[in-house]
Design a protein around this motif. Structure first.
Motif, PDB file in Angstrom:
ATOM      1  N   HIS A  93       0.995  -1.165   0.065  1.00  0.00           N
ATOM      2  CA  HIS A  93      -0.038   0.045  -0.078  1.00  0.00           C
ATOM      3  C   HIS A  93       0.939   1.229  -0.037  1.00  0.00           C
ATOM      4  CE1 HIS A  93      -3.137   2.881   1.270  1.00  0.00           C
ATOM      5  NE2 HIS A  93      -4.144   1.925   1.070  1.00  0.00           N
ATOM      6  N   VAL A 116       0.692  -3.454   4.542  1.00  0.00           N
ATOM      7  CA  VAL A 116       0.439  -1.885   5.024  1.00  0.00           C
ATOM      8  C   VAL A 116       0.908  -1.384   6.126  1.00  0.00           C
ATOM      9  CG1 VAL A 116      -1.737  -2.707   5.926  1.00  0.00           C
ATOM     10  CG2 VAL A 116      -1.641  -0.314   4.974  1.00  0.00           C
ATOM     11  N   GLN A 129      -4.676   1.233   7.418  1.00  0.00           N
ATOM     12  CA  GLN A 129      -4.572   1.699   6.152  1.00  0.00           C
ATOM     13  C   GLN A 129      -5.301   3.155   6.087  1.00  0.00           C
ATOM     14  OE1 GLN A 129      -7.196  -0.382   3.374  1.00  0.00           O
ATOM     15  NE2 GLN A 129      -6.218   0.607   1.675  1.00  0.00           N
TER      16      GLN A 129
END
Length: 86
Positions: free
Chosen positions: A3, A21, A40
């Motif tokens: 990510h 992430v 996230q």
């Protein structure tokens, strides 16, 4: 997948379909959406990728994408040198 705004430790392997992430990145299987979202959420994907606040509508985000790609409408493919890898 790694990510945006995340950092993966050297030698880490992310299994197919999983998401890495955070900083340092944690690995999440696809079925752990709620846990993933907790990490996230604060990484600001819309701001990093599209330059818009998280509260922006998809209409605004996609308008920016259309503008970006539209700017390349007249682009042309250049011939690559014979010894290059394409």
């Amino acid at each position: 997948m790694l990510h945006v705004n995340s950092r993966l430790a050297p030698e880490t392997v992310v299994p197919i379909g999983w998401i890495a992430v955070g900083d340092p990145a944690r690995l999440f299987s696809p079925d752990r959406h709620e846990e993933l979202w907790e990490v996230q959420r604060d990484l600001d994907f819309p701001g990093t990728v599209y330059g818009v606040p998280r509260t922006s509508s998809m209409r605004e985000i996609m308008a920016r994408q259309v503008e970006f790609y539209g700017a390349h409408l007249g682009d042309r493919l250049l011939d690559a040198p014979a010894d290059s890898e394409v």
